[in-house]
Design an enzyme around this catalytic site. Structure first.
Site, PDB file in Angstrom:
ATOM      1  N   HIS A 186       0.830  -1.220   0.000  1.00 35.95           N
ATOM      2  CA  HIS A 186       0.000   0.000   0.000  1.00 35.95           C
ATOM      3  C   HIS A 186       0.863   1.268   0.000  1.00 35.95           C
ATOM      4  CE1 HIS A 186      -3.332  -2.691   1.361  1.00 35.95           C
ATOM      5  NE2 HIS A 186      -2.353  -3.223   2.084  1.00 35.95           N
ATOM      6  N   SER A 307      14.704  21.775 -15.417  1.00 37.11           N
ATOM      7  CA  SER A 307      13.518  22.596 -15.658  1.00 37.11           C
ATOM      8  C   SER A 307      13.972  23.929 -16.221  1.00 37.11           C
ATOM      9  CB  SER A 307      12.767  22.808 -14.344  1.00 37.11           C
ATOM     10  OG  SER A 307      11.994  23.986 -14.420  1.00 37.11           O
ATOM     11  N   LYS A 313      15.704  21.726 -10.207  1.00 27.86           N
ATOM     12  CA  LYS A 313      15.021  20.492 -10.604  1.00 27.86           C
ATOM     13  C   LYS A 313      15.927  19.512 -11.349  1.00 27.86           C
ATOM     14  CE  LYS A 313      11.082  19.623 -10.536  1.00 27.86           C
ATOM     15  NZ  LYS A 313       9.751  20.122 -10.827  1.00 27.86           N
ATOM     16  N   GLU A 320       9.339   8.747 -16.518  1.00 21.03           N
ATOM     17  CA  GLU A 320       7.934   9.133 -16.708  1.00 21.03           C
ATOM     18  C   GLU A 320       7.431   8.706 -18.083  1.00 21.03           C
ATOM     19  OE1 GLU A 320       7.169  13.284 -14.805  1.00 21.03           O
ATOM     20  OE2 GLU A 320       9.294  13.134 -15.261  1.00 21.03           O
TER      21      GLU A 320
END
Ligand code: ARG
Length: 488
Positions: A186, A307, A313, A320
């Protein structure tokens, strides 16, 4: 032809990079040179546009030529066409292959597909003998054969890429056989595990994926060539010979099935969707682990992006995109299932729509497999961060419960309740279980002794889980050895 057809001339889909360039503007002509015998007028520009597949099926050129060469050899061997014509056909097909590979071949949309483009060019090169190649075959068995050959090659490439990824995972697992991290259910801290153990879970998944490739290749081993349009042929062909020449195990047993079947493509897409799903889960973990909040791993510069606005970043874009591409691979499976589901036997032009989703799915799968292997090979592991987190969330509570069962002979349910009270006490004191003093533990259960504190240490917890396939470093090392034997 309807008016304004020039503006409506079809251009077909742009061919993929590295694939041969397809023609965009069909030259007007009276009728189709391959099947136009019974027609008076040329097809409408929109007809050409919707019908032409050469913009994408040009990717089948090598398979088409190989299948034509095997067919021509068989026709000669069976005395169906003269050997001299067979020799011209072989030489012509070899030159066409050269032309295509050197970018000198002109693909024409008005010739619809790769099959007719090659055959028409063969006619230009060798004259009348070219007309004998299509004896005892149809584009229906031809495309089914070419596509099977392409899918076979794609599956073999995927298998090699999966093996490379397994090799990368196994190497990292070996380095991290004793690296303690929190194991989750979980996405809540459950029990400490080793990072190597976690990585080997993906090695198992990929092992099953490769097993599915083997299964699919076995069923793919039947050759449609010689099925004709659907009914077989009156010529004395030797289907065994052409099947063997193309590396198939045997000819397809039923000519109607041979031209109707696309379940080899559906099966390939199904297994691709499963692989992509596995990669997506790993990608999701890489995204989580590389976040500042977890900081278990650092993806290399080579597999991160910055970024344009936020200088701090480091984005895990490759992970992704691997996660996202599982969507389009699964989409390809759904697309082809939907194309096929209502088709009466045998061939229908709908089936021309089988190729683009499959090409795209296997292109996507290939980049996902290779990028994932790259990320795994390059990533840095922050062992201290993992170990620190392994003690959070009372991840060793089960160890204490097991200790109470083992040492005090408590029924597990009672041990569970006692441990729950210990966890509550740690929460009240805002500390980890292994930071509780013996006095605190004894306040809950007086029979607890100092040895119980040992089991609360995550390192000891993982070392104790030495059952077959378990997370103990000794087990992980044994699993690494077995995985190398089984998969590499
Ligand atoms: N381009 C067609 C396809 O991909 C080839 C088969 C055409 N057969 C036919 N009967 N029109 O399916």
């Amino acid at each position: 032809m309807s008016g304004n057809s020039k503006a409506r001339q079809g251009s077909g889909a742009a061919p993929p990079e590295a694939a041969p360039q397809a023609a965009t503007n069909p030259a007007p002509q009276a009728t189709n040179s391959m099947w136009g015998g019974r027609f008076d007028a040329a097809p409408d520009g929109l007809m050409t546009a919707i019908n032409a597949s050469v913009g994408f099926d040009c990717r089948l050129y090598a398979e088409d030529i190989a299948a034509s060469k095997a067919h021509a050899d068989m026709l000669v061997a069976q005395g169906i066409i003269p050997a001299a014509d067979g020799a011209k056909i072989q030489a012509g097909l070899d030159s066409i292959r050269e032309e295509i590979e050197h970018g000198r071949f002109e693909f024409k949309s008005e010739l619809e597909d790769i099959h007719m483009n090659i055959e028409a060019r063969l006619g230009e090169l060798i004259g009348g003998a070219a007309g004998r190649l299509h004896t005892a075959r149809s584009r229906n068995d031809q495309v089914a054969t070419d596509f099977r050959l392409w899918v076979r090659g794609a599956l073999q490439r995927s298998d090699a890429e999966m093996r490379d990824l397994q090799a990368a995972l196994i190497a990292r697992a070996e380095d991290n056989a004793a690296t303690v991290m929190p194991g989750f259910t979980h996405l809540q801290s459950a029990q400490p595990v080793t990072f190597g153990h976690h990585l080997l879970a993906y090695v198992e998944m990929l092992g099953r994926d490769r097993g599915r490739v083997t299964d699919c290749l076995r069923r793919l081993g039947e050759c449609p060539l010689g099925a004709g349009a659907l009914a077989g042929t009156s010529f004395p062909i030797d289907r065994e010979a052409s099947a063997t020449a193309l590396g198939f195990d045997r000819p397809c047993a039923n000519s109607i099935d041979a031209v109707s079947d696309r379940d080899f493509a559906l099966e390939a897409l199904s297994l691709a969707a499963i692989v992509a799903t596995h990669l997506s889960r790993l990608a999701e973990e890489l995204v989580i682990w590389s976040s500042a909040q977890f900081a278990f791993i650092r993806l290399s510069d080579g597999f991160s992006t910055g970024s344009s606005m936020m200088p701090q970043k480091r984005n895990p874009d490759a992970a992704e995109l691997v996660r996202a591409k599982s969507g389009r691979i699964t989409g390809a499976l759904v697309a082809l299932l939907t194309v096929m589901k209502g088709l009466a036997l045998s061939y229908a032009k709908d089936m021309q729509e089988d190729k683009e989703p499959l090409f795209d799915a296997f292109d996507s799968l290939s980049i996902c497999l290779r990028a994932t292997a790259g990320m795994i090979g390059d990533l840095e592991v922050d062992k201290a961060a993992m170990a620190g987190a392994a003690g959070h969330g009372h991840a060793t509570a089960t160890e204490l419960a097991d200790w109470l069962v083992r040492e005090l002979d408590m029924p597990f349910r009672d041990a569970h309740r006692v441990t729950g009270r210990v966890v509550r006490r740690a929460d009240e004191l805002s500390c980890r279980l292994d930071e509780l003093s013996l006095e605190e533990l004894q306040a809950v259960e007086p029979r607890i002794i100092a040895a119980a504190l040992e089991v609360l240490n995550p390192l000891n917890a993982v070392a104790s889980r030495s059952s077959y396939g378990g997370t103990a470093p000794s087990q992980v090392r044994a699993q690494v050895v077995r995985a190398r034997e089984r998969f590499l």
